[in-house]
Design a protein around this motif. Structure first.
Motif, PDB file in Angstrom:
ATOM      1  N   ILE A 115      -4.636   7.159  -2.193  1.00 57.51           N
ATOM      2  CA  ILE A 115      -4.327   5.862  -1.582  1.00 57.51           C
ATOM      3  C   ILE A 115      -4.491   4.755  -2.617  1.00 57.51           C
ATOM      4  N   LYS A 116      -5.572   4.835  -3.397  1.00 58.71           N
ATOM      5  CA  LYS A 116      -5.799   3.837  -4.445  1.00 58.71           C
ATOM      6  C   LYS A 116      -4.701   3.891  -5.499  1.00 58.71           C
ATOM      7  N   GLY A 117      -4.282   5.115  -5.871  1.00 55.31           N
ATOM      8  CA  GLY A 117      -3.227   5.263  -6.861  1.00 55.31           C
ATOM      9  C   GLY A 117      -1.896   4.716  -6.366  1.00 55.31           C
ATOM     10  N   THR A 118      -1.599   4.961  -5.083  1.00 56.57           N
ATOM     11  CA  THR A 118      -0.357   4.443  -4.493  1.00 56.57           C
ATOM     12  C   THR A 118      -0.382   2.927  -4.454  1.00 56.57           C
ATOM     13  N   PHE A 119      -1.544   2.367  -4.112  1.00 61.27           N
ATOM     14  CA  PHE A 119      -1.668   0.907  -4.080  1.00 61.27           C
ATOM     15  C   PHE A 119      -1.445   0.314  -5.463  1.00 61.27           C
ATOM     16  N   LEU A 120      -2.009   0.945  -6.496  1.00 64.28           N
ATOM     17  CA  LEU A 120      -1.832   0.446  -7.861  1.00 64.28           C
ATOM     18  C   LEU A 120      -0.355   0.437  -8.241  1.00 64.28           C
ATOM     19  N   THR A 121       0.357   1.525  -7.911  1.00 62.08           N
ATOM     20  CA  THR A 121       1.779   1.621  -8.266  1.00 62.08           C
ATOM     21  C   THR A 121       2.614   0.598  -7.521  1.00 62.08           C
ATOM     22  N   THR A 122       2.442   0.527  -6.201  1.00 63.54           N
ATOM     23  CA  THR A 122       3.271  -0.372  -5.388  1.00 63.54           C
ATOM     24  C   THR A 122       2.930  -1.838  -5.639  1.00 63.54           C
ATOM     25  N   TYR A 123       1.634  -2.137  -5.848  1.00 66.06           N
ATOM     26  CA  TYR A 123       1.250  -3.529  -6.098  1.00 66.06           C
ATOM     27  C   TYR A 123       1.739  -3.985  -7.472  1.00 66.06           C
ATOM     28  N   SER A 124       1.640  -3.095  -8.458  1.00 62.84           N
ATOM     29  CA  SER A 124       2.138  -3.433  -9.803  1.00 62.84           C
ATOM     30  C   SER A 124       3.642  -3.693  -9.752  1.00 62.84           C
ATOM     31  N   ASP A 125       4.368  -2.875  -9.004  1.00 59.92           N
ATOM     32  CA  ASP A 125       5.813  -3.057  -8.886  1.00 59.92           C
ATOM     33  C   ASP A 125       6.141  -4.371  -8.173  1.00 59.92           C
ATOM     34  N   ALA A 126       5.335  -4.707  -7.145  1.00 63.39           N
ATOM     35  CA  ALA A 126       5.549  -5.962  -6.416  1.00 63.39           C
ATOM     36  C   ALA A 126       5.331  -7.168  -7.316  1.00 63.39           C
ATOM     37  N   VAL A 127       4.331  -7.082  -8.200  1.00 61.95           N
ATOM     38  CA  VAL A 127       4.068  -8.178  -9.139  1.00 61.95           C
ATOM     39  C   VAL A 127       5.205  -8.290 -10.158  1.00 61.95           C
TER      40      VAL A 127
ATOM     41  N   ILE B 171       0.826  -1.208   0.000  1.00 63.15           N
ATOM     42  CA  ILE B 171       0.000   0.000   0.000  1.00 63.15           C
ATOM     43  C   ILE B 171       0.859   1.255   0.000  1.00 63.15           C
ATOM     44  N   SER B 172       2.012   1.169   0.641  1.00 62.26           N
ATOM     45  CA  SER B 172       2.893   2.326   0.743  1.00 62.26           C
ATOM     46  C   SER B 172       4.263   1.966   0.211  1.00 62.26           C
ATOM     47  N   SER B 173       4.896   2.939  -0.442  1.00 56.90           N
ATOM     48  CA  SER B 173       6.232   2.697  -0.994  1.00 56.90           C
ATOM     49  C   SER B 173       7.306   2.710   0.086  1.00 56.90           C
ATOM     50  N   GLY B 174       6.974   3.221   1.266  1.00 49.47           N
ATOM     51  CA  GLY B 174       7.914   3.255   2.386  1.00 49.47           C
ATOM     52  C   GLY B 174       7.238   2.761   3.648  1.00 49.47           C
ATOM     53  N   PRO B 175       7.988   2.725   4.765  1.00 50.35           N
ATOM     54  CA  PRO B 175       7.407   2.283   6.042  1.00 50.35           C
ATOM     55  C   PRO B 175       6.233   3.172   6.453  1.00 50.35           C
ATOM     56  N   SER B 176       5.165   2.557   6.932  1.00 52.18           N
ATOM     57  CA  SER B 176       3.971   3.303   7.327  1.00 52.18           C
ATOM     58  C   SER B 176       4.052   3.713   8.795  1.00 52.18           C
ATOM     59  N   ASN B 177       3.643   4.961   9.065  1.00 55.42           N
ATOM     60  CA  ASN B 177       3.596   5.442  10.448  1.00 55.42           C
ATOM     61  C   ASN B 177       2.236   5.185  11.086  1.00 55.42           C
ATOM     62  N   GLY B 178       1.300   4.631  10.312  1.00 55.91           N
ATOM     63  CA  GLY B 178      -0.050   4.409  10.806  1.00 55.91           C
ATOM     64  C   GLY B 178      -0.120   3.617  12.099  1.00 55.91           C
TER      65      GLY B 178
END
Length: 249
Positions: A116-128, A51-58
């Motif tokens: 958030i949706k756009g970040t998920f698309l980018t990071t998930y696509s990169d992970a795949v 979901i995030s390209s870096g560590p989440s502070n959530g």
């Protein structure tokens, strides 16, 4: 004892009872936030890489907020029992800060949900694309595909352009029935189409976000505006205690 003071004492008792009940509920919400923050950190940590390209502070924000609410919830109970006006006013100030923080967080989350949706698309696509079946992100991708019963970003064809496909084909986590998938079939996109999930994970994730955003926003704003009740009770109790002490003098 003046008649007015006799009238004030039942009001003070009633306000104390309501504020004690509110402080207990407030304390429980702190425990819930603390638990969710710890669960997020230790159970959902790998999935946050998608979901995030870096560590989440959530998780740290939730855990810290929950811990503060637990402490100030206890302080609210103590201040109510002691009946010190300055303590009650401090409690009201803290509740106002919590109200502003939750309101800002809720509005920000609702406004930036598309990012958030756009970040998920980018990071998930990169992970795949970089999937190797061994690192944390790859294991998180496998977990998402198994739990959501989906395959790839948009569908199983997302895997064809990945670095993993020429070597091992489509990951076994895409299989509808694991025992029914052979390595040879997974390396052949045509044969694999009959063995793997048809729906992509991005569509499922975005549908989940959109479908539950209203509920999440409603709960967030509801909890935030509940702080106004505590602020009102604290200020009223402080005022009546001051009035009662003045009448004693």
């Amino acid at each position: 004892m003046s008649p007015r003071r006799m009238e004030t004492k039942p009001v003070i008792f009633c306000l104390k009872s309501l504020l004690l009940l509110y402080s207990f509920i407030f304390w429980v919400t702190g425990v819930v936030l603390l638990s969710v923050g710890l669960w997020w950190k230790f159970m959902l940590g790998p999935y946050m890489l998608l979901i995030s390209s870096g560590p989440s502070n959530g998780p740290y924000i939730l855990t810290g907020t929950g811990a503060f609410i637990v402490l100030f919830g206890l302080f609210g109970c103590f201040a109510t029992c002691r009946g010190r006006p300055w303590m009650l006013k401090m409690y009201a100030v803290f509740l106002s800060l919590v109200f502003m923080t939750e309101l800002i967080a809720g509005i920000s989350g609702f406004i930036f949900r598309h990012e958030i949706k756009g970040t998920f698309l980018t990071t998930y696509s990169d992970a795949v694309m970089r999937y190797d079946g061994r690192d944390d992100r790859s294991l998180a991708v496998d977990g998402v595909q198994r739990r959501l019963q989906c395959c790839g970003v948009y569908n199983y064809t997302s895997w064809i352009s990945s670095v993993y496909f020429p070597v091992s084909g489509i990951p076994a986590s895409c299989c509808v029935t694991f025992s029914d998938c052979s390595a040879a079939e997974l390396k052949n996109a045509t044969l694999a189409a009959r063995k793997v999930y048809k729906q992509g994970c991005y569509e499922l994730m975005t549908s989940f976000i959109e479908g539950n955003m209203g509920i999440i926003a409603g709960v967030t704003f509801g909890v935030a505006f509940s702080q106004l009740i505590g602020m009102f009770l604290s200020c009223c109790l402080s005022r009546f205690i001051n009035a009662n002490q003045y009448e004693m003098v």
